[in-house]
Each structure stands twice: as C-alpha cells, then as structure tokens.
Design an enzyme around this catalytic site. Structure first.
Site, PDB file in Angstrom:
ATOM      1  N   GLY A 194       0.849  -1.180   0.000  1.00 37.22           N
ATOM      2  CA  GLY A 194       0.000   0.000   0.000  1.00 37.22           C
ATOM      3  C   GLY A 194       0.884   1.228   0.000  1.00 37.22           C
TER       4      GLY A 194
ATOM      5  N   ASN B 111       1.903  -3.030  12.035  1.00 43.23           N
ATOM      6  CA  ASN B 111       1.442  -2.517  13.317  1.00 43.23           C
ATOM      7  C   ASN B 111       1.180  -3.659  14.287  1.00 43.23           C
ATOM      8  OD1 ASN B 111       1.450   0.281  12.989  1.00 43.23           O
ATOM      9  ND2 ASN B 111      -0.541   0.283  11.988  1.00 43.23           N
TER      10      ASN B 111
ATOM     11  N   LYS C 239       6.180   0.902  20.179  1.00 41.96           N
ATOM     12  CA  LYS C 239       5.239   1.335  19.138  1.00 41.96           C
ATOM     13  C   LYS C 239       3.832   0.830  19.439  1.00 41.96           C
ATOM     14  CE  LYS C 239       4.088   3.152  15.099  1.00 41.96           C
ATOM     15  NZ  LYS C 239       4.508   2.573  13.805  1.00 41.96           N
TER      16      LYS C 239
ATOM     17  N   SER D 208      -5.288   4.853  12.128  1.00 40.80           N
ATOM     18  CA  SER D 208      -5.603   3.820  11.138  1.00 40.80           C
ATOM     19  C   SER D 208      -6.860   3.050  11.528  1.00 40.80           C
ATOM     20  CB  SER D 208      -4.421   2.861  10.970  1.00 40.80           C
ATOM     21  OG  SER D 208      -4.115   2.220  12.182  1.00 40.80           O
TER      22      SER D 208
END
Length: 313
Positions: free
Chosen positions: A9, A103, A186, A258
């Site tokens: 993407g 993620n 993260k 997101s």
C-alpha cells in the site's frame, strides 16, 4: 538485494520505491489490478514535498514467477498475515529473511508458525505514506527512523546487511539489540489513541481536548506497561503521559488513526493485534487488563454493527 514487499500500500510503496531507486531488485505485491497496472505501465510515482519522481519497479497481484528472494517485507493488515506468507511460499529459498514492519504485536508469532522463527527479523518503522492515486504515493521518509534486529537480540551479519541496503536507500535504519522492546514501544503508542479515536470518531485535534479520554488512555497504556514488564520487556518509556503525548507528536489536528480510517471504510480493524494483544499477554501473565478489554469490546461491537448494516460509520 532481491526484495519482495507483501502488502504494498502507501507505506510498502514508499519503502519499496526508495529501495528500488537505490538499486535493489524490488517486487511490490498488491491485489488491486489498477494499482499494479499503473506501476508497470508508468512506474511508481513518489512525491517528496511537492516534487514527484518516477521509479521503475515491478508490481504484481501475486508472487507467481518471482522465485526466491533475499528479503520478504510483510506489510499486509495483521489479520491477513498467515494467508499472505502461505501464498508467498515460492519466494522462500534457503537464505531468505522475513521481516514484519506491521502494526501491533503477534505477527512474528504467526510468521514463525508458517516459516520458522530462524528466518525472522523484527522491525518497526516510522516511515509514512499516503496514497494519492493508483501508483502515486506521498512518501514520508525524511528524518523517519526504521529499527530492525534479530528477535534474540544478537547482532548478526544478515541484519547488518539489511541495514546497509536500507541506509543506502535513504531509509534511516538502526540495528537494535532490543527489537522486542521497540515493537512494544510502538504498540503502546497505538494503544494510546487507536481504539479511542475509532470509538469516538474524533481526530487528534479533538481527541486531545477531552480529559476523560486522556485518563482512559493513561489506564490502557498503564496496563500495557505492566504486561510488558511482567514479560521482561525493556521499554524505552514507562510514563503513560509521555507515551500519550508522543502518540500525537508532529501530527496535524486532522490526523485520523488507522483504526478510525478502517472503520470509516467499513473494514475490520487490527484491534486484535493492538489492544487485544495487551489483553492476551495479560492473560498469560495473570495481569488484569480491564480497560483494554473494554476498548476491544467496543471496537468489536462497532465492527459488528457496520457489517450487519452494510454502511459506513
């Protein structure tokens, strides 16, 4: 280096384009034919600031005919990880490395089940990308770091080679002896805002104005910190407020997480790999995670409502 990016993407294209421009043989895998056809016909167009440049790179809708590669970078949505790596079996040779830059938490476990832990590298990137059109991507690469490392913390020749290839491509890359800790760092940033933004539909400008949302975020982050510490994970930050503020650092008021973007498109989210990961690891360690459980339940409820009403939120 021969590299294939599964899930090309905006982010995968930004990284793949930079690597191809620097001389690597890069294959971008994207299921959308319009995207693939555009890149193969006109090249990948990367925009930096206001300047567009065209990069020659190969795009495919699947992995057929590519043959074994040196490095597979996994960037599909986490709930597609298992299928994506199974479909990429012909890319895997004797020396192929596989690295997730996705993620959340749990993708390495899924990959290890399919290909073996010995092939894996850990990674986390702060590079960004925005899709402007088919084969046209705004690349956020400048001053954005990527961290990679062996899952056992060792510094090996293979991870150093990957770092050299990334650095040559202008991707600021650090080899870490604590990549698991960086993945958790993260994760906690995503725990801080993702579900709360998705539930409330608020962009960052409004999300950060509401004390009750901040307090809820602090509780969710604190649970994540407790779970990480119980599992021997060395975090760089253990202050919930600092993590909360870092989550919005450098982002505009109109920024949408997101998770919110997925819900607005009527898609399922990666909640199971973010707040859900905190819950799973908490259960393994007998650490209570009631706030994260509630956030997961709310997102699951919204996903269910969207699916059964066939309209966006």
């Amino acid at each position: 280096m021969k590299i294939c990016i599964l899930g090309s993407g905006a982010l995968g294209s930004a990284i793949g384009g930079a690597l191809a421009e620097a001389g690597s043989e890069v294959y971008l895998i994207n299921r959308r034919k319009e995207y693939v056809n555009s890149i193969n016909a006109k090249g990948l167009i990367l925009r930096s600031g206001i300047i567009d440049r065209t990069i020659k790179v190969q795009a495919r809708t699947d992995c057929k005919g590519i043959g074994p590669v040196d490095l597979i970078i996994v960037l599909v949505k986490s709930f597609h990880t298992k299928q994506a790596i199974e479909d990429a079996s012909e890319l895997i040779g004797d020396q192929t490395m596989i690295m997730s830059l996705q993620n959340g938490l749990g993708n390495e476990e899924i990959l290890a089940e399919v290909v073996g832990k010995e092939r894996l590298l850990g990674g986390k990137t702060y590079v960004g990308g925005v899709m402007l059109g088919p084969g046209h991507v705004l690349a956020g690469i400048k001053n954005k770091y990527t961290y990679i490392g062996e899952l056992d913390g060792s510094i090996t020749g293979r991870v150093s080679r990957v770092s050299e290839v990334f650095t040559k491509a202008g991707l600021l890359t650090v080899v870490s002896s604590n990549i698991i800790g960086i993945i958790w760092d993260k994760l906690l940033i995503n725990v801080a805002t993702g579900a709360l933004s998705g539930i409330t539909k608020l962009t960052y400008g409004d999300l950060y104005k509401i004390p009750e949302i901040r307090d809820c975020a602090f509780e969710a982050i604190s649970e994540g910190i407790a779970v990480a510490k119980a599992n021997g994970v060395a975090l760089s930050v253990e202050n919930p407020e600092e993590i909360w503020l870092k989550a919005a650092e450098g982002l505009p008021d109109e920024f949408k997480t997101s998770m919110l973007q997925s819900l607005e498109k009527g898609s399922v989210t990666e909640i199971d790999f973010i707040n859900g990961a905190v819950v799973r690891w908490g259960e393994r360690s007998n650490i209570p995670t009631p706030v994260n459980k509630a956030l997961v339940a709310n997102i699951k409820g919204i996903e269910y409502w969207i699916k059964n009403n066939s309209i966006n939120v």
